[in-house]
Design an enzyme around this catalytic site. Structure first.
Site, PDB file in Angstrom:
ATOM      1  N   GLY A   1       0.831  -1.208   0.000  1.00 43.99           N
ATOM      2  CA  GLY A   1       0.000   0.000   0.000  1.00 43.99           C
ATOM      3  C   GLY A   1       0.855   1.242   0.000  1.00 43.99           C
ATOM      4  O   GLY A   1       2.028   1.214   0.368  1.00 43.99           O
TER       5      GLY A   1
ATOM      6  N   GLY B   1       0.338   5.884   0.071  1.00 43.60           N
ATOM      7  CA  GLY B   1      -0.544   7.047   0.124  1.00 43.60           C
ATOM      8  C   GLY B   1       0.249   8.265   0.493  1.00 43.60           C
ATOM      9  O   GLY B   1       1.493   8.260   0.460  1.00 43.60           O
TER      10      GLY B   1
ATOM     11  N   PHE C   1       0.750   9.481   3.325  1.00 42.48           N
ATOM     12  CA  PHE C   1       1.518   9.277   4.554  1.00 42.48           C
ATOM     13  C   PHE C   1       2.847   8.587   4.290  1.00 42.48           C
ATOM     14  O   PHE C   1       3.766   8.650   5.087  1.00 42.48           O
ATOM     15  CB  PHE C   1       0.710   8.425   5.539  1.00 42.48           C
ATOM     16  CG  PHE C   1       0.361   7.059   5.007  1.00 42.48           C
ATOM     17  CD1 PHE C   1       1.257   6.011   5.103  1.00 42.48           C
ATOM     18  CD2 PHE C   1      -0.855   6.840   4.393  1.00 42.48           C
ATOM     19  CE1 PHE C   1       0.949   4.766   4.611  1.00 42.48           C
ATOM     20  CE2 PHE C   1      -1.178   5.593   3.899  1.00 42.48           C
ATOM     21  CZ  PHE C   1      -0.272   4.551   3.996  1.00 42.48           C
ATOM     22  N   GLY C   2       2.943   7.829   3.177  1.00 48.34           N
ATOM     23  CA  GLY C   2       4.133   7.042   2.877  1.00 48.34           C
ATOM     24  C   GLY C   2       3.738   5.694   2.301  1.00 48.34           C
ATOM     25  O   GLY C   2       2.734   5.587   1.595  1.00 48.34           O
TER      26      GLY C   2
ATOM     27  N   VAL D   1       3.395   1.192   2.861  1.00 50.63           N
ATOM     28  CA  VAL D   1       3.231   0.081   3.790  1.00 50.63           C
ATOM     29  C   VAL D   1       3.808  -1.175   3.146  1.00 50.63           C
ATOM     30  O   VAL D   1       3.527  -1.461   1.979  1.00 50.63           O
ATOM     31  CB  VAL D   1       1.747  -0.141   4.146  1.00 50.63           C
ATOM     32  CG1 VAL D   1       1.611  -1.334   5.092  1.00 50.63           C
ATOM     33  CG2 VAL D   1       1.161   1.102   4.780  1.00 50.63           C
TER      34      VAL D   1
ATOM     35  N   LYS E   1       4.707   0.400   8.355  1.00 48.50           N
ATOM     36  CA  LYS E   1       4.274   1.710   7.834  1.00 48.50           C
ATOM     37  C   LYS E   1       5.465   2.658   7.890  1.00 48.50           C
ATOM     38  O   LYS E   1       5.874   3.113   8.960  1.00 48.50           O
ATOM     39  CB  LYS E   1       3.112   2.239   8.672  1.00 48.50           C
ATOM     40  CG  LYS E   1       2.554   3.579   8.221  1.00 48.50           C
ATOM     41  CD  LYS E   1       1.385   3.967   9.135  1.00 48.50           C
ATOM     42  CE  LYS E   1       0.827   5.318   8.776  1.00 48.50           C
ATOM     43  NZ  LYS E   1      -0.279   5.715   9.697  1.00 48.50           N
TER      44      LYS E   1
ATOM     45  N   ASP F   1     -10.009  11.165  12.487  1.00 46.41           N
ATOM     46  CA  ASP F   1      -9.762  10.895  11.062  1.00 46.41           C
ATOM     47  C   ASP F   1     -10.342   9.535  10.671  1.00 46.41           C
ATOM     48  O   ASP F   1      -9.710   8.759   9.962  1.00 46.41           O
ATOM     49  CB  ASP F   1      -8.265  10.947  10.755  1.00 46.41           C
ATOM     50  CG  ASP F   1      -7.984  11.040   9.250  1.00 46.41           C
ATOM     51  OD1 ASP F   1      -8.877  11.489   8.497  1.00 46.41           O
ATOM     52  OD2 ASP F   1      -6.883  10.654   8.818  1.00 46.41           O
TER      53      ASP F   1
END
Length: 539
Positions: A228, A230, A232-233, A235, A249, A346
């Site tokens: 994954g 996104g 945020f970074g 995974v 993560k 969130d």
């Protein structure tokens, strides 16, 4: 309620039309660039009520452009047009189409992202009233004023000459020295921070993993192990020496999650133990690397299934109902049963991870806040989260409480039933988003029409209707009308419970225009004026 210190600029329309009021300047009133006082005599005696008029008339056919006015409160919304789906470029193009469009701005409530990437558009028509200059960074807003080409050229040439004079006045040696000192200070400070983080581990029950262990577990962050990615970074799937699977993560440097948010997530999750909350195995801080190690979730996240026309068929109605109950029970633990009262802030479909048996687990606590004592709500000037899931009071005023999470849960619940995203929902019969569409169907006794095709094969009608009913109760406009999470769990789990009739939802319309593709804009802001909440009556 948030209060602003008294000053002369607090008076509505202090400087008249097409002017800006800045209390930190003298005189406080100034015409916008490209405008001149309507009455020079009145301005000389400090009577600004007559305002300003254009120096050069607009040429509607061609030659007009826009000047960016920064660090101000947006003009009064007396004659405006709003559309939440347009980008800033589309907003500018829409303003060009209409001769009486005087200004536009981006209305991205999060205040994040580039001016072109944000969505939401406000358009102003007629005079621009009650513009006020700000110095506080958290309240700065930008608006684009329409001017004739000749005015823009004059402003550009004037600015260019001024900047050139400043540049030439500085010596090359002084400039290089300043740049070198700044670079040295920034690098030194960053090294000190990261060194301190490495040498001092957080006081938490979660284990600290050394970077070499993470490298070995993920095969040096191999692309083959990436599961994954996104904002945020990324995974990665990994395996510990014990053979246990983990999800790693790896936060991006541009993720927007700073060191405080990272520590917040580590410390908070360490205190949480519930079958519907993701389990944190450990964390790692190495130089500029910030890494979280979670239990591995083989089924990824909820949005991976419910918004895909093929994968959605893997989630039967019973599995979806169990997922809804699991999310609600996880939030009830956060709000009421854990050692700390925690507000997630969130909650969204992509933050609901699914275990091997599709057991849901709430994840991503980087923005979570704790409440203590008798505290039941708080306020922030930094509104962060995901538009489409944020409650009205949080998006507009920065006020959040457990009822903010309840609103987000309601959105997820309606998304699970319909298989549609709230933010990108489109229905040719009206301009409403998923929340508004569900409310209209409910008031017309057509609630079952909300259900997506993937659930048609096997479903429990009473459960479907109960989920829609509870979802609409959760997304009601006012927080005091929404149920507590304990009530949500009770209403979902007890089919004999009597439920009140839901009131109109918050943020139920995506556009104020008759065409879903049209917009009206406001800029990138955290202002109370950024979002208009409309009241809708059932048909």
């Amino acid at each position: 309620m948030y209060t602003i210190p008294d000053d002369q600029c607090d008076s509505y329309g202090k400087c008249g039309a097409n002017a800006v009021c800045r209390v930190y300047r003298s005189p406080i009133c100034e015409c916008l660039n490209g405008f001149i006082p309507k009455s020079q005599y009145e301005w000389e005696i400090l009577n600004w009520s007559s305002g300003c008029v254009r120096r050069t008339s607009l040429n509607c056919q061609n030659g007009d452009g826009f000047m960016k006015l920064m660090d101000v409160k947006l003009p009064d919304l007396a004659d405006f047009h709003f559309n939440a789906s347009m980008s800033t470029k589309e907003c500018q193009a829409e303003c060009f189409k209409k001769c009486d469009c005087m200004a536009y701005a981006n209305s991205n409530v999060s205040g994040e992202g580039s001016s072109n990437a944000g969505t939401g558009c406000l358009l102003w028509y007629g005079d621009l009233i009650d513009i006020k200059g700000f110095t506080e960074e958290s309240r700065r807003q930008d608006v684009y004023i329409r001017l004739a080409a000749s005015e823009l050229e004059s402003i550009y040439n004037s600015d260019k000459k001024r900047k050139l004079a400043i540049i030439l006045s500085l010596s090359i040696a002084f400039g290089m020295l300043t740049l070198g000192l700044v670079f040295y200070c920034v690098v030194s400070k960053k090294r000190r921070i990261m060194t301190g983080l490495e040498s001092k581990r957080y006081d938490t029950e979660v284990p600290f993993f050394d970077f070499e262990t993470i490298i070995a577990a993920t095969d040096n962050f191999s692309d083959a192990n990436k599961i994954g990615a996104g904002g945020f970074g990324s995974v990665y799937k990994g395996n510990l020496p014990t053979g246990e699977g983990i999800a790693v993560k790896r936060l991006s440097r541009n993720s927007g999650q700073g060191l405080s948010e990272f520590k917040n997530e580590v410390v908070l999750i360490a205190k949480l133990q519930h079958r519907n909350l993701v389990r944190l195995f450990g964390y790692c801080v190495h130089r500029e690397e910030r890494i979280l190690i979670y239990e591995y979730m083989p089924h990824k996240s909820l949005d991976y299934f419910i918004f895909d026309n093929t994968r959605c068929k893997l989630l039967s109605w019973q599995k979806r109902f169990d997922i809804v109950l699991g999310i609600a029970r996880g939030l009830l633990y956060l709000h009421q049963d854990s050692r700390l009262q925690i507000i997630h802030r969130d909650l969204k479909a992509s933050n609901i991870l699914l275990y091997s048996n599709f057991n849901p687990k709430v994840s991503d606590f980087g923005l979570a806040r704790t409440f203590g004592g008798d505290e039941d709500e708080a306020k922030t000037n930094r509104v962060v989260g995901t538009y489409g899931y944020m409650s009205p009071e949080y998006a507009v005023d920065g006020t959040f409480s457990s009822k903010s999470d309840v609103f987000s849960l309601g959105v997820i619940l309606l998304e699970i039933v319909s298989g549609k995203k709230n933010r990108k929902f489109y229905q040719p019969d009206h301009r409403h988003n998923l929340l508004g569409h569900a409310w209209l169907l409910w008031n017309e006794n057509r609630g079952m029409e909300l259900m997506g095709e993937c659930e048609m094969a096997s479903f429990n009608k009473s459960q479907v209707l109960r989920c829609i009913h509870v979802g609409l109760l959760c997304v009601q406009n006012y927080p005091e009308d929404r149920p507590a999470m304990s009530s949500v769990v009770f209403m979902l789990a007890n089919d004999q419970a009597i439920l009140p009739h839901p009131k109109h939802p918050g943020f139920f319309t995506e556009s104020s225009s008759s065409n879903a593709d049209e917009t009206s804009g406001s800029e990138k802001i955290l202002s109370q004026n950024a979002v208009t909440i409309t009241t809708m009556q059932a048909r």
